[in-house]
Write a protein that holds these residues in place. Structure first.
Motif, PDB file in Angstrom:
ATOM      1  N   THR A  26       0.844  -1.189   0.000  1.00  0.00           N
ATOM      2  CA  THR A  26       0.000   0.000   0.000  1.00  0.00           C
ATOM      3  C   THR A  26       0.882   1.243   0.000  1.00  0.00           C
ATOM      4  N   VAL A  27       0.652   2.112  -0.973  1.00  0.00           N
ATOM      5  CA  VAL A  27       1.433   3.343  -1.112  1.00  0.00           C
ATOM      6  C   VAL A  27       0.481   4.528  -1.057  1.00  0.00           C
ATOM      7  N   ALA A  28       0.751   5.463  -0.165  1.00  0.00           N
ATOM      8  CA  ALA A  28      -0.025   6.697  -0.089  1.00  0.00           C
ATOM      9  C   ALA A  28       0.727   7.785  -0.849  1.00  0.00           C
ATOM     10  N   THR A  29       0.037   8.520  -1.688  1.00  0.00           N
ATOM     11  CA  THR A  29       0.717   9.515  -2.509  1.00  0.00           C
ATOM     12  C   THR A  29      -0.216  10.656  -2.865  1.00  0.00           C
ATOM     13  N   VAL A  30       0.352  11.857  -2.909  1.00  0.00           N
ATOM     14  CA  VAL A  30      -0.441  12.981  -3.408  1.00  0.00           C
ATOM     15  C   VAL A  30      -0.691  12.738  -4.899  1.00  0.00           C
ATOM     16  N   PRO A  31      -1.836  13.196  -5.436  1.00  0.00           N
ATOM     17  CA  PRO A  31      -2.212  12.834  -6.805  1.00  0.00           C
ATOM     18  C   PRO A  31      -1.178  13.189  -7.869  1.00  0.00           C
ATOM     19  N   SER A  32      -0.536  14.359  -7.758  1.00  0.00           N
ATOM     20  CA  SER A  32       0.444  14.738  -8.785  1.00  0.00           C
ATOM     21  C   SER A  32       1.615  13.765  -8.797  1.00  0.00           C
ATOM     22  N   ILE A  36      -0.788  -3.918  -5.755  1.00  0.00           N
ATOM     23  CA  ILE A  36      -0.415  -2.594  -5.246  1.00  0.00           C
ATOM     24  C   ILE A  36      -1.683  -1.775  -5.060  1.00  0.00           C
ATOM     25  N   LYS A  37      -1.821  -1.220  -3.873  1.00  0.00           N
ATOM     26  CA  LYS A  37      -2.953  -0.345  -3.572  1.00  0.00           C
ATOM     27  C   LYS A  37      -2.435   1.075  -3.422  1.00  0.00           C
ATOM     28  N   LEU A  38      -3.002   2.004  -4.175  1.00  0.00           N
ATOM     29  CA  LEU A  38      -2.620   3.409  -4.097  1.00  0.00           C
ATOM     30  C   LEU A  38      -3.674   4.183  -3.309  1.00  0.00           C
ATOM     31  N   ILE A  39      -3.224   4.916  -2.304  1.00  0.00           N
ATOM     32  CA  ILE A  39      -4.081   5.875  -1.611  1.00  0.00           C
ATOM     33  C   ILE A  39      -3.688   7.245  -2.139  1.00  0.00           C
ATOM     34  N   ASP A  40      -4.356   7.698  -3.192  1.00  0.00           N
ATOM     35  CA  ASP A  40      -4.018   8.994  -3.776  1.00  0.00           C
ATOM     36  C   ASP A  40      -4.934  10.047  -3.161  1.00  0.00           C
ATOM     37  N   SER A  41      -4.343  10.864  -2.298  1.00  0.00           N
ATOM     38  CA  SER A  41      -5.147  11.774  -1.507  1.00  0.00           C
ATOM     39  C   SER A  41      -4.345  13.020  -1.180  1.00  0.00           C
ATOM     40  N   LEU A  78      -2.168  15.880   1.039  1.00  0.00           N
ATOM     41  CA  LEU A  78      -0.934  15.757   1.804  1.00  0.00           C
ATOM     42  C   LEU A  78      -1.204  15.267   3.224  1.00  0.00           C
ATOM     43  N   GLY A  79      -2.181  15.856   3.885  1.00  0.00           N
ATOM     44  CA  GLY A  79      -2.485  15.456   5.256  1.00  0.00           C
ATOM     45  C   GLY A  79      -2.884  14.001   5.368  1.00  0.00           C
ATOM     46  N   ASN A  80      -3.677  13.522   4.415  1.00  0.00           N
ATOM     47  CA  ASN A  80      -4.105  12.122   4.431  1.00  0.00           C
ATOM     48  C   ASN A  80      -2.946  11.164   4.139  1.00  0.00           C
ATOM     49  N   VAL A  81      -2.037  11.602   3.267  1.00  0.00           N
ATOM     50  CA  VAL A  81      -0.860  10.775   2.966  1.00  0.00           C
ATOM     51  C   VAL A  81       0.003  10.622   4.212  1.00  0.00           C
ATOM     52  N   ILE A  82       0.256  11.733   4.891  1.00  0.00           N
ATOM     53  CA  ILE A  82       1.066  11.692   6.114  1.00  0.00           C
ATOM     54  C   ILE A  82       0.411  10.803   7.158  1.00  0.00           C
ATOM     55  N   GLU A  83      -0.889  10.934   7.334  1.00  0.00           N
ATOM     56  CA  GLU A  83      -1.610  10.144   8.330  1.00  0.00           C
ATOM     57  C   GLU A  83      -1.568   8.653   7.986  1.00  0.00           C
ATOM     58  N   ALA A  84      -1.710   8.322   6.699  1.00  0.00           N
ATOM     59  CA  ALA A  84      -1.704   6.911   6.290  1.00  0.00           C
ATOM     60  C   ALA A  84      -0.361   6.253   6.585  1.00  0.00           C
ATOM     61  N   VAL A  85       0.725   6.984   6.353  1.00  0.00           N
ATOM     62  CA  VAL A  85       2.056   6.424   6.626  1.00  0.00           C
ATOM     63  C   VAL A  85       2.312   6.380   8.133  1.00  0.00           C
ATOM     64  N   ALA A  86       1.966   7.454   8.833  1.00  0.00           N
ATOM     65  CA  ALA A  86       2.216   7.524  10.275  1.00  0.00           C
ATOM     66  C   ALA A  86       1.450   6.443  11.040  1.00  0.00           C
ATOM     67  N   SER A  87       0.250   6.108  10.572  1.00  0.00           N
ATOM     68  CA  SER A  87      -0.586   5.122  11.265  1.00  0.00           C
ATOM     69  C   SER A  87      -0.279   3.687  10.858  1.00  0.00           C
ATOM     70  N   GLY A  88       0.533   3.510   9.811  1.00  0.00           N
ATOM     71  CA  GLY A  88       0.835   2.174   9.333  1.00  0.00           C
ATOM     72  C   GLY A  88      -0.142   1.652   8.299  1.00  0.00           C
ATOM     73  N   GLN A  89      -1.121   2.466   7.914  1.00  0.00           N
ATOM     74  CA  GLN A  89      -2.073   2.052   6.891  1.00  0.00           C
ATOM     75  C   GLN A  89      -1.370   1.866   5.556  1.00  0.00           C
ATOM     76  N   ALA A  90      -0.345   2.688   5.301  1.00  0.00           N
ATOM     77  CA  ALA A  90       0.446   2.587   4.074  1.00  0.00           C
ATOM     78  C   ALA A  90       1.864   2.146   4.418  1.00  0.00           C
ATOM     79  N   ASP A  91       2.473   1.358   3.544  1.00  0.00           N
ATOM     80  CA  ASP A  91       3.852   0.915   3.755  1.00  0.00           C
ATOM     81  C   ASP A  91       4.821   2.089   3.644  1.00  0.00           C
ATOM     82  N   PHE A  92       4.573   2.968   2.688  1.00  0.00           N
ATOM     83  CA  PHE A  92       5.343   4.200   2.572  1.00  0.00           C
ATOM     84  C   PHE A  92       4.519   5.194   1.767  1.00  0.00           C
ATOM     85  N   GLY A  93       5.007   6.408   1.633  1.00  0.00           N
ATOM     86  CA  GLY A  93       4.249   7.431   0.916  1.00  0.00           C
ATOM     87  C   GLY A  93       5.148   8.262   0.028  1.00  0.00           C
ATOM     88  N   ILE A  94       4.516   9.016  -0.863  1.00  0.00           N
ATOM     89  CA  ILE A  94       5.232   9.972  -1.706  1.00  0.00           C
ATOM     90  C   ILE A  94       4.490  11.299  -1.621  1.00  0.00           C
TER      91      ILE A  94
END
Length: 299
Positions: A98-104, A126-131, A133-149
């Motif tokens: 799972t990767v969290a990333t801002v849409p751009s 691969i699951k993308l959480i495209d959302s 900035l705040g949601n990307v940070i939260e997803a990585v910080a909480s462990g919902q995402a393996d890493f983020g961009i």
């Protein structure tokens, strides 16, 4: 500080903690008592502290030994989990990343990365959480995402940031727009046009407000939206121009859209990979992260 012991020393330590006897502990890991004793002495020397109180009848942990026992058990558990994961992945090469990333960044980085990764690991999803900035940070910080961009803004201290690309903001406009021939605009000129703005919850909006605080727009935006992709759709429809990250623009030669440089000032952002400090990644997540950093990391 160099580490002057190895996993075998930790396993010897764990056995002695479990059995409380050099004889029984040595038998459990197929060592002689003298070899076990040497491993414990090596570990104590490396740590610079006494781990056990020894008497003729028993072996007991010191206070330092009790603390080290808890931490070494966590370390061994992590190592064993990683080894088991690598073994499983090497056999089946399955799993979910799972990767969290801002849409751009999702638009810029992920299509080519996913194509290359799936060629190597076709059974990994691969699951993308495209959302935002705040949601990307939260997803990585909480462990919902393996890493983020995302870009480097207001990251909490427990997140690591690995810079990948230096991005700039450009004005997206239609090729048939009167400004398209100019090639570049100052921000003051930009704010004199019909332009599409970003909602205040957008991380891009926050960054631009801070960088352009000395400029008072000559007119308000004709419309606001939350996502850059929506802005580009409105530009394509002829509603106005829009300030967007360069990496969000379609590839050169697009039939409708073209970018204009925005200057005075040139506003930049550092886009990179974020991950939780100390987190042990799964094998497949680590492989995907490695692919991203090897291809894009700044030198």
């Amino acid at each position: 500080m160099p580490v002057n012991f190895d996993l075998n020393d930790l396993y010897a330590f764990r056995a002695l903690v479990e059995y409380g006897s050099f004889r029984l502990a040595a038998e459990s890991i197929c060592l002689s008592q003298s070899a076990l004793s040497r491993r414990i002495e090596k570990l104590e020397t490396a740590l610079g502290a006494k781990l056990f109180d020894r008497t003729t009848r028993r072996v007991a942990l010191t206070l330092y030994g009790q603390s080290f026992a808890e931490r070494s058990e966590q370390l061994l558990a992590n190592v064993e989990a990683v080894l088991a994961d690598i073994n499983q992945a090497s056999k089946a090469r399955t799993g979910l990343v799972t990767v969290a990333t801002v849409p751009s960044a999702a638009y810029y980085f992920m299509p080519e990365i996913i194509r290359s990764f799936q060629a190597r690991y076709p059974r990994v999803r691969i699951k993308l959480i495209d959302s935002s900035l705040g949601n990307v940070i939260e997803a990585v910080a909480s462990g919902q995402a393996d890493f983020g961009i995302c870009f480097d803004r207001n990251l909490p201290p427990h997140l690591e940031f690995v810079p990948l690309v230096e991005d700039v903001y450009v004005a997206a406009c239609r090729r048939d727009h009167p400004l398209a021939r100019k090639g570049q605009l100052t921000w003051r000129e930009y704010f004199q046009q019909d332009y599409i703005g970003l909602d205040k919850v957008s991380g891009n909006r926050t960054l631009l407000d801070q960088a352009l605080g000395h400029i008072t727009p000559a007119r308000p935006s004709i419309c606001e939206t939350r996502h850059v992709t929506t802005m580009l759709g409105m530009v394509e429809a002829g509603i106005g121009i829009a300030a967007v990250p360069a990496m969000s623009m379609p590839a050169s030669g697009h039939s409708v859209l073209t970018p204009l440089r925005l200057i005075d000032p040139v506003v930049r952002r550092s886009v990179g990979l974020i991950r939780r400090s100390g987190r042990i990644q799964s094998y497949v997540a680590a492989e995907l992260e490695k692919l991203v950093t090897e291809r894009y990391q700044l030198t």
